[in-house]
Design an enzyme around this catalytic site. Sequence first.
Site, PDB file in Angstrom:
ATOM      1  NE  ARG A  49      -3.729   0.278   2.533  1.00  0.00           N
ATOM      2  CZ  ARG A  49      -4.656   0.293   3.474  1.00  0.00           C
ATOM      3  NH1 ARG A  49      -4.543   1.083   4.483  1.00  0.00           N
ATOM      4  NH2 ARG A  49      -5.687  -0.508   3.422  1.00  0.00           N
ATOM      5  CG  ASP A  90      -6.242   0.475  -0.794  1.00  0.00           C
ATOM      6  OD1 ASP A  90      -6.362  -0.697  -0.374  1.00  0.00           O
ATOM      7  OD2 ASP A  90      -6.916   1.427  -0.352  1.00  0.00           O
ATOM      8  CG  HIS A 174       8.005 -21.449   7.592  1.00  0.00           C
ATOM      9  ND1 HIS A 174       6.980 -21.129   8.439  1.00  0.00           N
ATOM     10  CD2 HIS A 174       9.105 -21.570   8.374  1.00  0.00           C
ATOM     11  CE1 HIS A 174       7.435 -21.058   9.674  1.00  0.00           C
ATOM     12  NE2 HIS A 174       8.729 -21.328   9.673  1.00  0.00           N
ATOM     13  CE  LYS A 178      11.399 -24.490  10.004  1.00  0.00           C
ATOM     14  NZ  LYS A 178      12.253 -23.376  10.397  1.00  0.00           N
ATOM     15  CD  GLU A 212       8.303 -20.436  18.226  1.00  0.00           C
ATOM     16  OE1 GLU A 212       8.783 -19.779  17.305  1.00  0.00           O
ATOM     17  OE2 GLU A 212       7.112 -20.382  18.560  1.00  0.00           O
ATOM     18  CG  ASP A 231       1.287 -19.152  15.698  1.00  0.00           C
ATOM     19  OD1 ASP A 231       1.147 -18.606  14.586  1.00  0.00           O
ATOM     20  OD2 ASP A 231       2.348 -19.119  16.349  1.00  0.00           O
ATOM     21  CG  HIS A 236       4.470 -24.728  11.252  1.00  0.00           C
ATOM     22  ND1 HIS A 236       4.307 -24.381   9.933  1.00  0.00           N
ATOM     23  CD2 HIS A 236       4.530 -23.556  11.932  1.00  0.00           C
ATOM     24  CE1 HIS A 236       4.278 -23.058   9.826  1.00  0.00           C
ATOM     25  NE2 HIS A 236       4.401 -22.541  11.023  1.00  0.00           N
ATOM     26  CE  LYS A 330       4.854 -18.075  19.747  1.00  0.00           C
ATOM     27  NZ  LYS A 330       5.657 -18.033  18.517  1.00  0.00           N
TER      28      LYS A 330
HETATM   29  C1  BG6 Z   1       5.171 -19.228  12.449  1.00  0.00           C
HETATM   30  C2  BG6 Z   1       4.396 -18.866  13.695  1.00  0.00           C
HETATM   31  O1  BG6 Z   1       4.344 -19.897  11.535  1.00  0.00           O
HETATM   32  O2  BG6 Z   1       6.260 -20.069  12.778  1.00  0.00           O
HETATM   33  C3  BG6 Z   1       5.301 -18.218  14.721  1.00  0.00           C
HETATM   34  O3  BG6 Z   1       3.358 -17.966  13.359  1.00  0.00           O
HETATM   35  C4  BG6 Z   1       6.508 -19.073  14.994  1.00  0.00           C
HETATM   36  O4  BG6 Z   1       4.602 -17.970  15.943  1.00  0.00           O
HETATM   37  C5  BG6 Z   1       7.179 -19.473  13.683  1.00  0.00           C
HETATM   38  O5  BG6 Z   1       7.405 -18.347  15.818  1.00  0.00           O
HETATM   39  C6  BG6 Z   1       8.282 -20.469  13.937  1.00  0.00           C
HETATM   40  O6  BG6 Z   1       9.003 -20.684  12.760  1.00  0.00           O
HETATM   41  P1  BG6 Z   1      10.506 -21.224  12.820  1.00  0.00           P
HETATM   42  O7  BG6 Z   1      10.866 -21.442  11.395  1.00  0.00           O
HETATM   43  O8  BG6 Z   1      11.313 -20.154  13.504  1.00  0.00           O
HETATM   44  O9  BG6 Z   1      10.449 -22.467  13.627  1.00  0.00           O
END
Ligand code: BG6
Length: 482
Positions: A49, A90, A174, A178, A212, A231, A236, A330
């Site tokens: 934007r 936008d 993602h 890895k 984490e 999340d 994942h 976390k």
């Molecule tokens: C994200 C989450 O998808 O993955 C985050 O929204 C998390 O909360 C992150 O911290 C962790 O990714 P990675 O690659 O650091 O393990």
Amino acid sequence: MAEVKFEADRLLLFGATGDLSQRMLLPSLCALHADGLLDADLRIVATARSEMTTKEFRQFAREALEKYLPKNRRGPMADFLNQLSYVPVDATTPEGYDELAKEVGEYDGLAIFLSTAPSLFEPTIAGLKRVGLTKGNARIALEKPLGTDLASSCEINDAVAKAFSEDRIFRIDHYLGKETVQNLLALRFANILLEPVWNSNYVEHVQITVAETVGLESRVAYYDDSGALRDMVQNHMLQLLALVAMEPPTSFEATAVRDEKVKVLRALRPVKAEEVVTGQYRAGAVDGKSVPGYDEELGKDSNTETYVALKAHVDNWRWRGVPFYLRHGKRMPERVTEIVVQFRSIPHSIFEGRGVRTEPNRLVIEIQPKENIQLTMMAKVPGLGNDGLRLRPVPLDIAMPDAFADVVRRIAYERLLLDLVHGDQTLFVRRDEVEAQWEFIDHIRALWTENATQPKPYAAGTWGPSAAIALAERDGVTWHDD
Ligand code: BG6
């Protein structure tokens, strides 16, 4: 038969000034460029934007690269920056897209990456469609969160399906980008040794941990709405579980791999209330530094969970009776993502008469921060020794991190962006997978609502509430390395 893939000559990046773009997407593209993996003809059109000229955006990108990409991976940065152009749009106003279409121009293959809030997916797709940017070989990559439950996820998927067929939709998880996650597939399907023991006859249980040390970070509103279950577990962790549990696919092609993953996700048994523990961190210390509790960080009271542990079952022939323990939190004492496959004890020990104990074999796949795979086997301690025969568990390094020490450690998005440009969907998530994942998660959330479940407190810098330890210990299982 290999699936048809199309090389893109245009990459259109929405949300180009956002956090993900700065930290991951621009650095990944620059690193791919530096390694000669991107076609020199690929033009990258960035959009967001903010009012900015192409020159200003290139400067913005340069700063992001200097901050987030190590110097030795940047290559000829000016050449890369010259491949970028910028058009402010936008996403919610249709007019902006004409300018974008002009900048993209004629294309043979167009890859679109939406790194924006999901609320913008629908208007963005409508805008793209209006100006013809969904035609031909156009394909679209979507970032999570894909909904907040099954119903909202279906809405998003339906909206996307109006403009793109499923073979042109690339849903990102993602974790699939890895290195060690892909190595898990190599380990399972490029060796014959593991397959005969990869089932309930030999595997006692599986543990998947994603710990984490960070807390809320800057994503206050998103995280408090989402919580740890949605999340991390919904996407994942269930993907990791699917890769561990899936049957051998017939080929390393998108349809074959995803057909097998979805069967696992659909075979997940709905968990019982007593099989899930949730927690929320209170003030404590991580890495020797004191950190505030979740509510303090948030600035208000909240019932959002920052920790989940659960016991899952895959109801099929291979995994009957084998629990899969998942935990994520976390503000844990350390950052570690790992999968532990715990094998059963030997059926009879010939050493027992001599008072020598054996330990069952264990395979530990460490995804991060170290990328390592270790198989623990029993071996004899060398020597005659007055104390007779001695055995000890010896970890065999399968990933051989030392042997590959000089191999570049890539960002997960490098793999995914490259596959998007090449049109390879193998490491992307198909609609039926996402929906099966949501079904499993929605059931847990319904249980919480029904039982008015509150997360249990745990001190930051610890391994979560004691109830999570009890969850495993009830079955005689100890969480790995607690
Ligand atoms: C994200 C989450 O998808 O993955 C985050 O929204 C998390 O909360 C992150 O911290 C962790 O990714 P990675 O690659 O650091 O393990």
